[in-house]
Design an enzyme around this catalytic site. Sequence first.
Site, short mmCIF file in Angstrom:
data_model
loop_
_atom_site.label_atom_id
_atom_site.label_comp_id
_atom_site.label_asym_id
_atom_site.label_seq_id
_atom_site.Cartn_x
_atom_site.Cartn_y
_atom_site.Cartn_z
CB THR A 1 -0.96 0.02 1.22
OG1 THR A 1 -0.16 0.03 2.40
CG2 THR A 1 -1.90 -1.17 1.23
CD1 TRP A 2 5.23 4.31 -0.15
CD2 TRP A 2 6.60 3.16 -1.50
NE1 TRP A 2 6.36 5.07 -0.37
CE2 TRP A 2 7.21 4.40 -1.19
CE3 TRP A 2 7.28 2.27 -2.32
CZ2 TRP A 2 8.47 4.76 -1.69
CZ3 TRP A 2 8.53 2.62 -2.81
CH2 TRP A 2 9.11 3.86 -2.50
CG ASP B 1 3.95 -4.43 3.55
OD1 ASP B 1 4.38 -4.85 4.65
OD2 ASP B 1 4.52 -3.51 2.91
CE1 TYR C 1 5.87 2.45 2.70
CE2 TYR C 1 4.21 0.75 2.77
CZ TYR C 1 5.52 1.13 2.67
OH TYR C 1 6.50 0.17 2.52
CD GLN D 1 8.27 -5.39 3.57
OE1 GLN D 1 7.99 -4.39 2.93
NE2 GLN D 1 7.52 -5.82 4.56
CE1 TYR E 1 11.98 -2.18 -1.48
CE2 TYR E 1 12.09 -3.29 0.63
CZ TYR E 1 12.59 -2.36 -0.26
OH TYR E 1 13.70 -1.61 0.06
CG LEU F 1 5.40 -5.02 -11.45
CD1 LEU F 1 4.08 -4.43 -11.93
CD2 LEU F 1 5.85 -6.15 -12.38
CB CYS F 2 11.86 -2.41 -11.05
SG CYS F 2 13.37 -1.54 -10.71
NE ARG F 3 12.16 2.32 -7.43
CZ ARG F 3 12.98 1.25 -7.33
NH1 ARG F 3 12.62 0.18 -6.64
NH2 ARG F 3 14.15 1.27 -7.93
P1 NAP Z 1 6.17 -2.16 -7.73
O1 NAP Z 1 5.34 -3.27 -8.26
O2 NAP Z 1 7.60 -2.23 -8.07
O3 NAP Z 1 5.59 -0.76 -8.19
C1 NAP Z 1 4.22 -0.43 -7.99
C2 NAP Z 1 3.77 0.53 -9.05
O4 NAP Z 1 3.87 -0.07 -10.32
C3 NAP Z 1 2.29 0.89 -8.95
O5 NAP Z 1 2.03 1.90 -8.04
C4 NAP Z 1 1.98 1.31 -10.36
O6 NAP Z 1 2.51 2.61 -10.62
C5 NAP Z 1 2.77 0.29 -11.12
N1 NAP Z 1 1.99 -0.95 -11.37
C6 NAP Z 1 1.66 -1.93 -10.52
N2 NAP Z 1 0.96 -2.89 -11.12
C7 NAP Z 1 0.86 -2.51 -12.38
C8 NAP Z 1 0.27 -3.10 -13.49
N3 NAP Z 1 -0.36 -4.27 -13.43
N4 NAP Z 1 0.35 -2.43 -14.64
C9 NAP Z 1 0.99 -1.25 -14.71
N5 NAP Z 1 1.59 -0.64 -13.67
C10 NAP Z 1 1.52 -1.29 -12.52
O7 NAP Z 1 5.96 -2.18 -6.19
P2 NAP Z 1 6.30 -1.12 -5.00
O8 NAP Z 1 5.09 -0.31 -4.73
O9 NAP Z 1 7.62 -0.47 -5.17
O10 NAP Z 1 6.47 -2.16 -3.83
C11 NAP Z 1 5.36 -2.98 -3.49
C12 NAP Z 1 5.06 -2.86 -2.02
O11 NAP Z 1 6.21 -3.29 -1.26
C13 NAP Z 1 4.78 -1.45 -1.51
O12 NAP Z 1 3.47 -1.03 -1.78
C14 NAP Z 1 5.07 -1.62 -0.05
O13 NAP Z 1 3.98 -2.26 0.59
C15 NAP Z 1 6.29 -2.54 -0.07
N6 NAP Z 1 7.56 -1.79 -0.05
C16 NAP Z 1 8.31 -1.84 1.07
C17 NAP Z 1 9.48 -1.12 1.17
C18 NAP Z 1 10.30 -1.20 2.43
O14 NAP Z 1 11.22 -0.39 2.60
N7 NAP Z 1 10.02 -2.13 3.29
C19 NAP Z 1 9.93 -0.33 0.09
C20 NAP Z 1 9.16 -0.31 -1.06
C21 NAP Z 1 7.99 -1.05 -1.12
P3 NAP Z 1 1.55 3.77 -11.18
O15 NAP Z 1 0.46 3.90 -10.19
O16 NAP Z 1 2.40 4.98 -11.29
O17 NAP Z 1 1.07 3.28 -12.50
#
Ligand code: NAP
Length: 335
Positions: free
Chosen positions: A20-21, A52, A57, A176, A204, A207-209
């Site tokens: 939910t970041w 999570d 966040y 994590q 985490y 999709l590399c953000r």
């Molecule tokens: P991610 O999958 O690398 O990036 C998420 C972003 O990708 C979404 O906000 C969206 O961006 C895009 N996206 C996701 N699904 C998509 C799809 N099917 N098609 C197109 N775009 C898509 O994940 P993340 O948010 O970096 O990390 C996931 C989770 O891990 C976080 O929400 C958090 O809970 C956790 N996390 C933890 C830490 C830590 O320090 N512990 C750090 C980072 C993350 P747009 O909305 O811009 O399109």
Amino acid sequence: MEYIDIQGTSLQVSRIALGTWSIGGWLWGGTDKAQADATIERALDLGINLIDTAPVYGLGSAEELVGKVIKRYNRDRFVISTKAGLEWSGEPTKVVRNSSTPRLQQELDDSLRRLQTDFIDIYHIHWPDTRVPHAEVAAFIQKQLQSGKIRAVGLSNYSVEQLQDFDALCPVNVVQPPYNLFERDIEEALLPLCKEKGWTTLTYSPLCRGLLSGRMTIETQFPAGDLRRIDPKFSALMLPQYLKAVNDIDAWAQKEYGKSVTHLAARWLLDQPQVHVVLWGARKPEHLDAIDAILGWALDEKAIKTLETFVNAAVKTPVRMGVMPPPMRTAQQSV
Ligand code: NAP
């Protein structure tokens, strides 16, 4: 959905969890609360039971949103993972690490209130704070375990050495770290340690953000306040290399599997022997559409190697850094 047990606990969780970041909006160019609510509901429909979140966040708003949805259901339907150890202040907002006992106590109380619950299933320290001894943090965590306010112990972004030192004082259940096709540093030492210790991994940034979503081009613009504006992987120099890998994988995925780069990047993660759970960052229900096509099959060893070869061939000068680490406190900042 695929489910696994978290070692040392009675928790059974979905192998894809909702992260939910981005729902929080902060560092992601804002949020739409109705969309965020619908995203959490859709995750539940898909069989996702692990959510999570973290106080930081949305500076409290992601936990609040999660809390509102929890309230509509039986609490037992959710496994809630949250964190502590970051402090924010000022305008523009500055975040620093702070795992002092008063800060952790305040964050735990705030998280329970925002999440509208009496207990947190998995409680992480978000980033290691080297100004506070492990023994102090471990004593706080042990106390919360005994009181029943938390049920499992997680550490995020800790080094191998820090994990070992903390585990000797208070047994760790969950680790994590970041992990995806473009960010594989943890393979060398951290994942082998998780295997040796039997720790459950919640990985985490699958999709590399968003880079591995296949929806980005060289022209993609991010709104003000979106961290990808300053993420080196999204720089004019590096983005073409990463996009080449994405496009090559996507073309191969379509030809071989009738799937997309998103599906294969996620399946690659789930098929790594030491990956237990993938945290799927979504802020719109459509971000979860990919999940059906990710489940119910597996990549073989040859396909895993092929994916890695596409990345190595296209990304000649990989950016080693993942999410930008929050700084330590200065001597002047609160203890
Ligand atoms: P991610 O999958 O690398 O990036 C998420 C972003 O990708 C979404 O906000 C969206 O961006 C895009 N996206 C996701 N699904 C998509 C799809 N099917 N098609 C197109 N775009 C898509 O994940 P993340 O948010 O970096 O990390 C996931 C989770 O891990 C976080 O929400 C958090 O809970 C956790 N996390 C933890 C830490 C830590 O320090 N512990 C750090 C980072 C993350 P747009 O909305 O811009 O399109």
